[in-house]
Write an enzyme that holds these catalytic residues in place. Structure first.
Site, mmCIF file in Angstrom:
data_model
loop_
_atom_site.group_PDB
_atom_site.id
_atom_site.type_symbol
_atom_site.label_atom_id
_atom_site.label_comp_id
_atom_site.label_asym_id
_atom_site.label_seq_id
_atom_site.Cartn_x
_atom_site.Cartn_y
_atom_site.Cartn_z
ATOM 1 N N CYS A 94 -1.931 -6.757 5.031
ATOM 2 C CA CYS A 94 -1.292 -5.958 3.603
ATOM 3 C C CYS A 94 -0.126 -6.562 3.538
ATOM 4 O O CYS A 94 0.455 -6.987 2.240
ATOM 5 C CB CYS A 94 -1.057 -4.438 4.310
ATOM 6 N N CYS A 192 -1.488 3.639 7.070
ATOM 7 C CA CYS A 192 -1.330 4.598 6.010
ATOM 8 C C CYS A 192 -2.378 5.341 5.576
ATOM 9 O O CYS A 192 -2.337 6.419 4.946
ATOM 10 C CB CYS A 192 -0.596 3.923 4.735
#
Length: 353
Positions: A94, A192
């Site tokens: 990410c 997340c």
């Protein structure tokens, strides 16, 4: 004219204080919140809290919807890796292909030279003119591991003002003095888009995904020990939740997707003195020439302290690592990060022992 810097703001204390510090250093600071998983403003508090912090700090703030890109780049990769019996680290991916790509794209759009984050790390320029990430002073919070795949251009244009702090209490004290809501906010979770590390339930919830069927627990020699629930329920090093009693503590030592087997071992079976990795990113140097060997320290997961090793470039795509002392739970899919002294030398993805 002040230089512009775009800082990624999550609504947490680290990015909030980093934004304040950059403003104090004389930059024109623009906060940017990437909505990558939850909708704004219906259920997502991060964007709202970041906007409130920006108002207190007197800086501009933008919310950018990045859900489609995040899902296709990061989440889909996470799912496919688990289905193949590997244990990915989505934060490493990410950072390079989602967060930094989005921050720099926005920075270019508004004419900002730099981007910034609230990571605990230091960016340094080496005598060879290469940029790398060096360990933060706050060792317990050091985040160089998850930054090991950043490119030279990304590092050159990044500011990380929290690398010089020695404790989280210092950062929280600054936030409290500024009256920021984030001062006492809990640290964010590791992944997340998954609640409470319940990976198997997350995978089941993905549309169109067919999970691997139950198969056999086996020894490294193939002796059948019992039945497992499906390879996506396990990772190398796992001890709890196996659902099998062998009379001695057992660990997952290998996942064999081609035969739908989960290998169990005991004692030292969980340790390995070698690994191989691919998907290489050279940071402190242009590369290790094929055939060359370098003395480095390797971390095989985020909370690993690291072990001395010899690293050999065996071909254009592969590093072979020989550890000075065996390390626990070398896990395919995880990131291997190599250090020279206190800075990142290179990073790669573990493919085997």
């Amino acid at each position: 004219m002040k230089e512009k810097v775009v800082i990624g703001m999550s609504g947490g204390v680290d990015s909030s204080v980093a934004a304040y510090l950059l403003k104090e250093q004389g930059y024109e600071v623009i906060g940017m919140t990437l909505e990558m998983w939850r909708d704004y403003p219906e259920v997502c508090e991060d964007g709202i809290e970041a906007a409130e912090t920006a108002k207190i700090l007197g800086i501009k703030h933008e919310i950018v919807n990045y859900k489609k890109e995040f899902e296709s780049i990061v989440v889909d990769n996470f799912v496919s890796e688990y289905l193949c019996g590997r244990t990915p680290n989505p934060c490493v991916l990410c950072n390079r292909v989602a967060k930094w790509a989005a921050l720099l794209a926005y920075a270019d759009k508004i004419g900002a030279e730099y981007v910034a984050t609230g990571h605990y790390a230091n960016i340094i320029e080496l005598p060879n003119k290469r940029y790398t990430v060096a360990n933060a002073k706050f060792a317990a919070k050091d985040q160089t591991y998850v930054l090991s795949k950043l490119t030279q251009e990304q590092l050159r244009r990044t500011k990380m003002p929290l690398g010089a702090f020695e404790s989280k209490d210092e950062v929280r004290a600054i936030a409290a003095n500024l009256g920021l809501l984030a001062a006492n906010k809990k640290d964010s979770q590791d992944v997340c888009f998954i609640d409470e590390d319940d990976y198997s339930d997350f995978l089941k919830s993905r549309p169109g995904i067919v999970l691997p069927k139950p198969g056999n627990f086996v020894t490294k020699d193939g002796e059948v020990l019992g039945k497992h629930k499906g390879i996506t329920h396990y990772t190398v090093g796992q001890r709890k939740g196996l659902g099998i009693a062998l009379g001695v503590p057992a660990f997952v030592t290998e996942i064999r997707p081609e035969t739908n087997e989960v290998v169990l071992g005991v004692g030292d079976d969980i340790f390995s003195d070698t690994l191989t990795c691919k998907d290489l990113n050279f940071v402190a140097v242009d590369e290790i020439p094929v055939g060359d060997t370098v003395n480095l320290v390797c971390r095989v997961r985020y909370h690993h302290n690291g072990e001395k090793c010899l690293v050999t470039r065996t071909d254009e795509e592969t590093l072979f690592v020989k550890f000075e002392k065996p390390v626990r739970a070398v896990t395919p899919g995880q990131t291997a990060v190599f250090y020279d002294n206190n800075y990142v030398y290179a990073g790669g993805t573990i493919v085997g022992k």
